[in-house]
Design a protein around this motif. Structure first.
Motif, mmCIF file in Angstrom:
data_model
loop_
_atom_site.group_PDB
_atom_site.id
_atom_site.type_symbol
_atom_site.label_atom_id
_atom_site.label_comp_id
_atom_site.label_asym_id
_atom_site.label_seq_id
_atom_site.Cartn_x
_atom_site.Cartn_y
_atom_site.Cartn_z
ATOM 1 N N GLY A 42 41.300 51.606 34.644
ATOM 2 C CA GLY A 42 41.641 50.207 34.376
ATOM 3 C C GLY A 42 41.227 49.278 35.501
ATOM 4 N N PHE A 43 41.368 48.011 35.274
ATOM 5 C CA PHE A 43 40.897 47.009 36.213
ATOM 6 C C PHE A 43 41.572 47.111 37.575
ATOM 7 C CE2 PHE A 43 39.024 43.197 37.699
ATOM 8 C CZ PHE A 43 40.012 42.454 38.330
ATOM 9 N N ASP A 44 42.911 47.089 37.580
ATOM 10 C CA ASP A 44 43.616 46.982 38.850
ATOM 11 C C ASP A 44 43.538 48.217 39.730
ATOM 12 O OD1 ASP A 44 45.754 45.217 36.820
ATOM 13 O OD2 ASP A 44 44.824 44.294 38.577
ATOM 14 N N ALA A 45 43.585 49.363 39.110
ATOM 15 C CA ALA A 45 43.568 50.593 39.896
ATOM 16 C C ALA A 45 42.160 50.980 40.317
ATOM 17 C CB ALA A 45 44.231 51.727 39.119
ATOM 18 N N ALA A 46 41.176 50.284 39.796
ATOM 19 C CA ALA A 46 39.796 50.546 40.224
ATOM 20 C C ALA A 46 39.560 49.826 41.543
ATOM 21 C CB ALA A 46 38.819 50.044 39.169
ATOM 22 N N SER A 47 39.228 50.572 42.598
ATOM 23 C CA SER A 47 38.967 49.932 43.882
ATOM 24 C C SER A 47 37.469 49.770 44.099
ATOM 25 C CB SER A 47 39.558 50.754 45.031
ATOM 26 O OG SER A 47 38.755 51.876 45.286
ATOM 27 N N MET A 48 37.122 48.737 44.835
ATOM 28 C CA MET A 48 35.707 48.507 45.096
ATOM 29 C C MET A 48 35.115 49.646 45.926
ATOM 30 S SD MET A 48 35.033 45.892 43.376
ATOM 31 C CE MET A 48 33.466 45.153 43.858
ATOM 32 N N ASN A 49 35.957 50.300 46.715
ATOM 33 C CA ASN A 49 35.486 51.469 47.458
ATOM 34 C C ASN A 49 35.111 52.599 46.503
ATOM 35 O OD1 ASN A 49 35.664 50.385 50.007
ATOM 36 N ND2 ASN A 49 37.705 51.179 50.418
ATOM 37 N N ASP A 50 35.972 52.826 45.497
ATOM 38 C CA ASP A 50 35.682 53.848 44.497
ATOM 39 C C ASP A 50 34.399 53.512 43.730
ATOM 40 O OD1 ASP A 50 39.176 54.420 43.607
ATOM 41 O OD2 ASP A 50 37.890 55.361 45.120
ATOM 42 N N ILE A 51 34.271 52.249 43.376
ATOM 43 C CA ILE A 51 33.083 51.824 42.621
ATOM 44 C C ILE A 51 31.839 51.971 43.476
ATOM 45 C CG2 ILE A 51 31.949 49.823 41.588
ATOM 46 C CD1 ILE A 51 34.804 48.966 40.628
ATOM 47 N N THR A 52 31.963 51.628 44.756
ATOM 48 C CA THR A 52 30.843 51.799 45.683
ATOM 49 C C THR A 52 30.368 53.247 45.696
ATOM 50 O OG1 THR A 52 31.601 49.988 47.100
ATOM 51 C CG2 THR A 52 30.198 51.658 48.115
ATOM 52 N N ARG A 53 31.321 54.136 45.834
ATOM 53 C CA ARG A 53 30.985 55.566 45.844
ATOM 54 C C ARG A 53 30.377 56.010 44.527
ATOM 55 N NH1 ARG A 53 35.461 56.368 49.194
ATOM 56 N NH2 ARG A 53 36.781 56.079 47.352
ATOM 57 N N ASP B 44 49.700 48.435 37.353
ATOM 58 C CA ASP B 44 49.110 48.414 38.694
ATOM 59 C C ASP B 44 49.262 47.089 39.422
ATOM 60 O OD1 ASP B 44 46.837 50.409 37.076
ATOM 61 O OD2 ASP B 44 47.915 51.129 38.849
ATOM 62 N N ALA B 45 49.148 46.020 38.694
ATOM 63 C CA ALA B 45 49.227 44.714 39.340
ATOM 64 C C ALA B 45 50.668 44.291 39.583
ATOM 65 C CB ALA B 45 48.490 43.668 38.523
ATOM 66 N N ALA B 46 51.610 45.049 39.054
ATOM 67 C CA ALA B 46 53.018 44.739 39.313
ATOM 68 C C ALA B 46 53.389 45.317 40.669
ATOM 69 C CB ALA B 46 53.891 45.351 38.213
ATOM 70 N N SER B 47 53.802 44.480 41.603
ATOM 71 C CA SER B 47 54.189 44.978 42.917
ATOM 72 C C SER B 47 55.697 45.117 43.005
ATOM 73 C CB SER B 47 53.707 44.026 44.026
ATOM 74 O OG SER B 47 54.528 42.881 44.088
ATOM 75 N N MET B 48 56.123 46.065 43.818
ATOM 76 C CA MET B 48 57.558 46.270 43.982
ATOM 77 C C MET B 48 58.221 45.040 44.625
ATOM 78 S SD MET B 48 58.069 49.046 42.476
ATOM 79 C CE MET B 48 59.696 49.719 42.850
#
Lengths: 222, 222
Positions: A42-53, B44-48
């Motif tokens: 999903g959008f939020d859990a996708a990190s740009m670091n992960d995408i870079t890799r 994911d976008a929900a913060s504690m």
DNA sequence: GAGCAATCGAACCGATCGGTTCGAAAAGGT
DNA sequence: ACCTTTTCGAACCGATCGGTTCGATTGCTC
């Protein structure tokens, strides 16, 4: 400016010398990697670091091609939408018989809409609907409108040829789509069915749907 | 241990003195706040920190009641699932006529499934299907199984009384649900319809669905 | 081979994340 | 009023986030 200037090429050709951020092959490479991450987590859990890799490029390069995470996501969903729409363009070419046409339409449509690519894209899009109303509206509208228009035209032709008796073509078209694809589509979307059903299963459900539809709208005089 | 020991009370009563983490009113307060955040921006976008603010409790207190963000989310989705299922329990009590029963069932079911609570919960759940397959499977299965079972029983009774002619009850039930709710449900899910349709709109679509269904499965001899 | 420019990749930045800690304040019971 | 316990809220922690920077490397053209 919300997007880098991008000159559209039909197919990524052999890389030559492009200005920074203009290489279509590199752009596709980034989008492919991004797709694998966005569609998994999903959008939020996708990190740009992960995408870079995943894309096998440098993070700095991604930012040369796209303005940021939002822009990358938007570009990806636009690309996926285009792919889905393109794959459904000629489902009803040349059909003349009502029941047979409907069967072909729904069988082809169901097969396409159950594909992992399509389901993943929809799931990811649904996950951000409240936050990205414009993008999601655009994503879902373009797709369903195109297909339903095709079916509506077909139904109108059948009505004109006295093969169907339909008052409200728009509703009838929607009903048929729901009848023929609703169940499996939901099962796929909700994760109850982790693989697309095979063509035989799809055909069985579609046949039953055609039978119901023809019982309600088919001309009895043949 | 994946959950704090929680003694279930039927309704949050007037607060007395509870052991830490055992106050049902405080627990509901946390869940209500969490719901407002999770259902707006997704898991994911929900913060504690946001949830802490929204619930009006201390972050430390949240961690006394729940093991973490995952646990809080799971507890919330379980609660929501229970609420949805409960709201659909008696949709078909006392119905004897086929067309009328179907009309009532679908009108009630459609109204419930289009509610903002239900749609938000589903969207949020869909957004994490690949990452939380067990939770989502549980969420969607319990709900749809319950309702469809009710409808299937009803159809079987109508078949036994020679009012319907149905070979495959399971498929017929699925078809009817898709016919009567599929379109609006998708529109809501995809964000094309930002408010639940009013009862009149629902009734119109349901009536058309009943007509199609009865054309296909209704006994002609009346 | 030389020159130029795209890309790489490592380091960096301020901000935010989920989760923890703990003295102070509040609440409830006696 | 006193005592005990729950909750509060501020500070903290290590980790990760999206985005930026820049010298080194690579690739293409001439």
């Amino acid at each position: 400016m919300s997007d880098k200037p991008y000159v559209a090429y039909e197919t990524p050709v052999q890389s030559g010398r492009f200005a920074a951020g203009e290489d279509p092959a590199k752009r596709e490479q980034i989008l492919d990697g991004a797709k694998r991450v966005f569609m998994t987590v999903g959008f939020d859990a996708a990190s740009m670091n992960d995408i870079t890799r995943e894309a096998g490029v440098s993070k700095g390069t991604i930012y040369v091609y796209f303005d940021g995470k939002d822009d990358l996501f938007r570009a990806l969903m636009e690309r996926e939408r285009g792919n889905i729409a393109r794959s459904m363009q000629d489902v009803l070419d040349g059909q003349t018989d009502a029941a047979e046409g409907l069967q072909r339409f729904a069988a082809a449509f169901a097969a396409r809409i159950m594909r992992e690519d399509t389901i993943s894209a929809m799931r990811t899009m649904i996950g951000v609907v409240p936050r990205m109303p414009k993008l999601s509206k655009r994503f879902f509208n373009a797709d369903s409108l195109n297909v339903r228009t095709v079916l509506e035209d077909f139904i109108r032709r059948q009505v004109a040829e006295d093969k169907l008796a339909v008052d409200d073509v728009s509703m009838a078209a929607r009903q048929f789509i729901d009848l023929s694809t609703g169940t499996f589509f939901k099962l796929r979307l909700f994760g109850d069915l982790s693989e697309a059903p095979d063509q035989q299963e799809i055909d069985a459900v579609v046949s039953a749907a055609v039978r119901v539809f023809m019982a309600a709208y088919g001309r009895k005089s043949q």
